[in-house]
Scaffold this active site. Structure first.
Site, short mmCIF file in Angstrom:
data_model
loop_
_atom_site.label_atom_id
_atom_site.label_comp_id
_atom_site.label_asym_id
_atom_site.label_seq_id
_atom_site.Cartn_x
_atom_site.Cartn_y
_atom_site.Cartn_z
N TYR A 179 0.84 -1.21 0.00
CA TYR A 179 0.00 0.00 0.00
C TYR A 179 0.88 1.26 0.00
O TYR A 179 0.60 2.22 -0.70
CB TYR A 179 -0.94 0.01 1.22
N PHE B 228 -6.66 21.72 -24.91
CA PHE B 228 -7.04 20.32 -25.04
C PHE B 228 -8.29 20.14 -24.19
O PHE B 228 -8.43 20.76 -23.14
CB PHE B 228 -5.93 19.37 -24.60
N THR B 229 -9.21 19.25 -24.63
CA THR B 229 -10.53 19.14 -24.00
C THR B 229 -10.48 19.02 -22.47
O THR B 229 -11.02 19.88 -21.77
CB THR B 229 -11.27 17.91 -24.58
N ASP C 210 2.11 20.21 -20.51
CA ASP C 210 1.36 19.00 -20.84
C ASP C 210 2.27 18.17 -21.74
O ASP C 210 2.41 18.44 -22.94
CB ASP C 210 0.05 19.36 -21.55
N LYS D 165 -0.12 7.64 -23.78
CA LYS D 165 0.36 8.07 -25.10
C LYS D 165 1.86 7.74 -25.21
O LYS D 165 2.22 6.58 -25.31
CB LYS D 165 0.11 9.57 -25.29
N ARG E 229 -13.69 14.06 -36.66
CA ARG E 229 -13.33 15.29 -35.95
C ARG E 229 -13.85 16.42 -36.81
O ARG E 229 -13.13 16.96 -37.65
CB ARG E 229 -11.82 15.40 -35.73
N PHE F 257 -20.59 13.22 -30.02
CA PHE F 257 -19.91 12.31 -30.96
C PHE F 257 -19.72 10.90 -30.40
O PHE F 257 -19.66 9.94 -31.16
CB PHE F 257 -18.56 12.90 -31.41
C1 LIG Z 1 -5.00 12.32 -23.70
C2 LIG Z 1 -4.57 13.68 -23.36
C3 LIG Z 1 -4.81 14.25 -22.10
C4 LIG Z 1 -5.65 13.56 -21.03
O1 LIG Z 1 -5.12 12.38 -20.60
P1 LIG Z 1 -5.97 11.08 -20.17
O2 LIG Z 1 -4.93 10.09 -19.80
O3 LIG Z 1 -6.80 10.66 -21.35
O4 LIG Z 1 -6.81 11.46 -19.00
C5 LIG Z 1 -4.31 15.51 -21.86
N1 LIG Z 1 -3.61 16.20 -22.79
C6 LIG Z 1 -3.39 15.69 -24.02
C7 LIG Z 1 -2.63 16.50 -25.02
C8 LIG Z 1 -3.85 14.43 -24.35
O5 LIG Z 1 -3.64 13.94 -25.58
#
Ligand SMILES: *Cc1c(COP(=O)(O)O)cnc(C)c1O
Length: 460
Positions: free
Chosen positions: A74, A126-127, A217, A260, A384, A451
């Site tokens: 843990y 980014f979203t 990011d 990623k 998209r 979408f």
């Molecule tokens: C995918 C992504 C995120 C968010 O990450 P998650 O692991 O899906 O929560 C943030 N910024 C960028 C540029 C991304 O491609």
């Protein structure tokens, strides 16, 4: 003598995963049952899955072996310390807080740094990143260079920050209303466009003058580093590993979606050089994610991530990764198919307005094209365009985005060059018969992020 020097994967295949092959009749049934939305297809009915590069990576034998070394204590798991060392050695950051994925880190980071009424400038949004900034009370301000919004511009660094836009924001609202500058390497929403090292150095100087930290990011930092090595003077002979390190060391904090770049299937983290931010993040992570030495990941997943980070910054890996994306893009260009250029690193984007010029945007050209590609070949891509853009809350009208695209995203180390051939050839067949393609209409339209779950039927 060959005229061209080919690249090849720096790995060989040890285990294979069988794919389900379907007939065209079966695919017509499947896409109809899915309401002509590729998000609603069952993965079993998909032959080559190019929906996303998120969490779809293939791990190496070293990473799989790492899973067996999972220390599921843990507190104080040894895998945490291995991951912490990887983040210090490859990314330069001093402190690590693991999270379940990228948005977990974005949530904690935004809540710590943002006050109600703040402004967060960034190189396009980014979203999830922007949503967390807004939920914490900030207004996002786009300070990317104008070329980023121009699909015909071949600027090599469309992810660059326009410092004059930043200066204007400081002059208007004051530096104390800007908790940090949010930069992404590479910029996903601009089609995977990079930031240059020169721009980042200039930004660092500017930020120091106003004492504003830079938050990174770093979801696709190795891909950005590859593009710097390709395009920026003075970096031709610098290894990706060193370019990644230099990018990170010009910033103060970072959030990462490990699904990623670092070649794992789940995970993420927040990293920082600021001890105070680290303490606060450790405090918050126990509320929202888990204890500060696992934060939502199993020990074995932290081990696979630590190994994946090292593998992801190797020149050979990046050459094959980007080489494969460019191979597909070039093949489509050779067929005369309209795509967005320059070709990005994680995917190729079809220009559906040019592909299907006889379709008005309200019959969803990109949605239609993604469905046609699936029917032709079993290849899954995604829309998209207008469906993703949604409706204006006030007027109830669709937003009509300039870009109406089909995104073809390449998972890391998963598919072969032959899969890329089959994909390009299938798209070429659809292109041949494009004049007979009709559009779609809604049969079900969800209120939020439509979408994902929207359903359609073909227009007769
Ligand atoms: C995918 C992504 C995120 C968010 O990450 P998650 O692991 O899906 O929560 C943030 N910024 C960028 C540029 C991304 O491609």
């Amino acid at each position: 003598m060959p005229t061209k020097k080919s690249w090849a994967e720096p790995w060989k295949i040890k285990m294979v995963e069988h794919l389900h092959m379907t007939t065209k009749e079966e695919r017509i049934k499947a896409i109809s049952a899915a309401g002509y939305n590729t998000f609603l297809l069952k993965s079993r009915d998909v032959y080559i899955d190019l929906l996303t590069d998120s969490g779809t990576n293939a791990m190496s034998d070293r990473q799989w072996a790492g899973l067996m070394l999972g220390d599921e204590a843990y507190a104080g798991s040894r895998n945490f310390y291995h991951l912490e060392k990887a983040i210090q050695d490859f990314y330069s950051y001093k402190y690590l807080v693991p999270t379940h994925q990228g948005r977990g880190a974005e949530h904690i980071f935004s809540q710590i740094l943002i006050k109600e009424g703040d402004f967060v400038p960034g190189n396009m949004y980014f979203t999830t990143t922007r949503l967390h900034q807004e939920l914490a009370g900030a207004t996002f301000v786009d300070v990317i260079i104008d070329e980023a919004h121009d699909t015909s511009s071949t600027h090599p660094f469309k992810g660059n920050i326009d410092i004059s836009k930043l200066q204007k924001l400081v002059d208007e609202v004051g530096a104390d209303k800007i908790p940090y500058i949010s930069i992404a390497t590479t910029v996903n929403m601009a089609g995977g466009q990079p930031l240059s090292m020169a721009n980042l150095k200039e930004l660092r100087k500017w930020a120091d003058k106003y004492k504003i930290p830079i938050a990174h990011d770093m979801t696709r930092v190795a891909e950005n580093a590859w593009l710097i090595q390709e395009r920026e003077e003075g970096y031709e002979n610098i290894p990706i590993k060193d370019i990644v390190y230099e990018i990170c060391s010009l910033t103060d904090h970072a959030t990462m979606s490990a699904k990623k770049d670092p070649i794992v299937n789940i995970g993420g983290f927040l990293a920082t050089n600021d001890e105070d931010v680290y303490r606060q993040a450790q405090n918050m992570v126990v509320v929202f994610e888990g204890l500060h030495t696992y934060g939502g990941m199993a020990g074995r997943d932290m081990e696979a991530l630590a190994i994946g980070i090292e593998e992801s910054v190797s020149d050979d890996h990046m050459q094959a990764r980007v080489g494969q994306t460019h191979y597909l893009g070039q093949k489509l260009l050779d067929f005369g198919i309209p795509i967005i250029v320059p070709i990005g690193t994680h995917g190729v984007f079809l220009d559906a307005k040019k592909f299907l010029p006889h379709l008005e945007q309200d019959v969803f050209p990109a949605q239609t094209l993604a469905a046609e590609i699936y029917i032709e070949s079993g290849v899954r891509t995604m829309e998209r365009g207008i469906v993703s853009a949604g409706r204006n809350k006030a007027t109830g009208e669709h937003y009509y985005p300039k870009l109406e695209l089909v995104r073809i995203t390449i998972p890391r180390r998963v598919y072969t060059q032959s899969h890329m051939d089959v994909t390009a050839e299938a798209i070429a067949v659809v292109y041949e018969r494009r004049n007979s393609v009709k559009g779609l209409k809604f049969t079900y339209e969800p209120e939020y992020l439509r979408f994902f779950q929207a359903r359609f039927e073909p227009i007769k």
